[in-house]
Design an enzyme around this catalytic site. Structure first.
Site, PDB file in Angstrom:
ATOM      1  N   SER A   1      16.510  22.684  -5.686  1.00  0.00           N
ATOM      2  CA  SER A   1      17.630  22.121  -5.275  1.00  0.00           C
ATOM      3  C   SER A   1      18.860  23.109  -4.788  1.00  0.00           C
ATOM      4  CB  SER A   1      19.039  21.491  -6.474  1.00  0.00           C
ATOM      5  OG  SER A   1      19.001  22.937  -7.687  1.00  0.00           O
TER       6      SER A   1
ATOM      7  N   LYS B   1      27.004  34.507 -11.572  1.00  0.00           N
ATOM      8  CA  LYS B   1      25.311  34.752 -11.317  1.00  0.00           C
ATOM      9  C   LYS B   1      25.074  34.892 -10.451  1.00  0.00           C
ATOM     10  CE  LYS B   1      21.309  31.540 -12.521  1.00  0.00           C
ATOM     11  NZ  LYS B   1      20.848  30.364 -12.329  1.00  0.00           N
TER      12      LYS B   1
ATOM     13  N   GLU C   1      22.522  36.991  -8.237  1.00  0.00           N
ATOM     14  CA  GLU C   1      21.141  37.240  -8.445  1.00  0.00           C
ATOM     15  C   GLU C   1      20.735  37.971  -7.147  1.00  0.00           C
ATOM     16  OE1 GLU C   1      20.209  33.142  -9.226  1.00  0.00           O
ATOM     17  OE2 GLU C   1      19.322  32.450  -6.908  1.00  0.00           O
TER      18      GLU C   1
ATOM     19  N   HIS D   1      22.113  28.139  -1.535  1.00  0.00           N
ATOM     20  CA  HIS D   1      20.476  28.769  -1.556  1.00  0.00           C
ATOM     21  C   HIS D   1      19.928  27.473  -1.971  1.00  0.00           C
ATOM     22  CE1 HIS D   1      21.644  30.457  -5.027  1.00  0.00           C
ATOM     23  NE2 HIS D   1      20.680  30.512  -5.353  1.00  0.00           N
TER      24      HIS D   1
ATOM     25  N   ARG E   1      24.876  21.819  -8.479  1.00  0.00           N
ATOM     26  CA  ARG E   1      23.617  21.452  -7.180  1.00  0.00           C
ATOM     27  C   ARG E   1      24.157  20.712  -5.961  1.00  0.00           C
ATOM     28  NH1 ARG E   1      21.883  21.364 -12.437  1.00  0.00           N
ATOM     29  NH2 ARG E   1      19.909  23.334 -12.430  1.00  0.00           N
TER      30      ARG E   1
ATOM     31  N   LYS F   1      17.759  16.258 -10.336  1.00  0.00           N
ATOM     32  CA  LYS F   1      19.685  16.411 -10.882  1.00  0.00           C
ATOM     33  C   LYS F   1      21.103  15.995 -11.527  1.00  0.00           C
ATOM     34  CE  LYS F   1      16.337  20.490 -13.371  1.00  0.00           C
ATOM     35  NZ  LYS F   1      16.176  21.953 -13.424  1.00  0.00           N
TER      36      LYS F   1
END
Length: 419
Positions: A111, A138, A140, A267, A286, A292
């Site tokens: 997503s 988060k 990453e 992203h 998302r 989802k």
């Protein structure tokens, strides 16, 4: 080895790890994640099942377990033995690993998403705990194992002007609302308007765009971004994310290159396999390319709207076999180690914990304490926890590729605070 003792020795702890079967994962044995999971746990691989992520860590959504115990999770074992984290980590983050290591096998695009900063994560977790399962941020980093494609960050102002001039379908749906908007809010206005358009309008607009591109493909070579639009539309028909992809940087990483992503940066991973490390969180907001739950309003309001290409990390060599990837985040860094036949490498003891995952090959990992040395045989799929203060010597008679994740060394050495 007494892994449940009050004072566990500074030796490696073998782990049994979790797998996530998201729909975007590669299928059956085509998935590296599936093969790692099978070797790690001895589980039966289903040929028609998606295997997306292999998790090494303590997060509740995919916990690892200590192999030499009766189903004790790594999280609970650390709670019983907090000294394995080292004083710096316990004082800063408490009795838990501050990072989570994964291996991803991406079969089709994930997503369009962003991860909230700590303040927003706390709010979302409080309001929707079933959707946002923790209150942590988060940041990453994805380190490519194969050729790896991703969308990350917004295109430059110059590229945005070109898109608005050359893609009439986007202009049709966003109208002229951005003409009277302040210059630093133009991108926000365009993206928010685009992501908020009703599904029927998006479906009609995408149909015109896809028809035009397929016709033009007969007389000219399409750009890589145009080819990507055709590919995404087949994966996610009538999805606004297909149009939105035109506003993002399209990146292609080679094996050994890494991309890091801060809080509130948009992203989407597209294809390939990677090792991914992050702060210990599973928070995702998302807004496209997914079946989802989507929260368009939150996503559009939280983004930084930074423009231009993100930094690609090549890694800094530590020795002939190991490169270190250090993003500007406190929680983690990652070492990539590729040992040739007969080679040996030492990971020095540091005042923080680490986890290892072996991607391919086989060898041995030796640790020593004041009383004894312990050698552990490892091979593809092996995952291990190394307590703070543990020196690890890796050797092989063939070839081994492994990854080590640990707390950012600058934090362990008490340097200036980071992002």
């Amino acid at each position: 080895m007494e892994v449940n003792g009050d004072n566990p020795e500074k030796h490696l702890v073998k782990l049994k790890c979790s797998v996530q079967n998201y729909d975007w994962g590669r299928i059956g044995y085509d998935s590296r994640v599936a093969r790692l999971f099978e070797r790690n746990c001895g589980g039966q691989i289903e040929e028609n099942k998606h295997y997306a992520e292999f998790w090494i860590g303590t997060h509740v959504s995919g916990p690892s377990f200590v192999e030499e115990t009766d189903n004790v999770s790594l999280k609970n074992w650390i709670l019983q033995n907090p000294k394995v984290l080292g004083d710096v980590v316990v004082q800063k983050w408490g009795r838990d690993l501050p990072f989570l290591l994964k291996v991803l096998s991406v079969g089709r695009s994930l997503s369009i998403q962003a991860h909230p900063d700590k303040e927003l994560a706390g709010i979302l977790h409080k309001l929707q705990p079933n959707m946002y399962k923790d209150a942590n941020h988060k940041p990453e980093m994805a380190l490519a194992l194969t050729e790896f494609e991703a969308l990350c960050g917004f295109i430059s102002s110059e590229e945005l002007d070109l898109v608005l001039k050359s893609v009439p379908e986007i202009n049709e749906v966003i109208g002229n609302e951005n003409r009277d908007v302040k210059e630093d809010r133009v991108l926000w206005s365009i993206f928010t308007k685009l992501m908020s358009i009703d599904r029927e309008t998006i479906s009609t607009t995408l149909s015109r765009l896809i028809t035009r591109l397929n016709m033009e493909k007969e007389i000219r070579q399409l750009s890589s971004k145009e080819e990507l639009v055709l590919k995404l539309e087949k994966q996610y028909p009538n999805d606004v994310g297909v149009l939105a992809a035109l506003l993002f940087n399209h990146l292609k990483l080679n094996p050994g290159e890494a991309l890091y992503i801060g809080a509130n940066e948009p992203h989407a991973y597209l294809t390939g396999e990677c090792v991914e490390c992050m702060a210990a969180s599973d928070n995702v907001v998302r807004a496209g390319l997914t079946p989802k739950y989507m929260d368009v309003k939150i996503l559009c309001s939280m983004l930084t709207y930074n423009q231009g290409l993100p930094e690609i990390l090549k890694g800094v060599p530590l020795n002939p076999y190991t490169r270190r990837y250090t993003p500007p985040f406190e929680e983690f860094e990652v070492d990539r180690c590729v040992l040739t036949e007969g080679a040996t490498v030492v990971f020095p003891a540091v005042p923080g914990p680490a986890v290892f995952v072996v991607i391919s090959g086989e060898g041995s990992m030796l640790t020593s304490s004041s009383e004894e040395s312990v050698s552990v045989s490892v091979s593809e799929g092996s995952a291990l926890f190394a307590p703070a203060g543990t020196e690890v010597c890796v050797s092989t008679e063939s070839k081994v590729e492994l990854y080590r994740a640990g707390v950012n060394n600058k934090v362990l050495m008490n340097t200036t605070p980071m992002i």
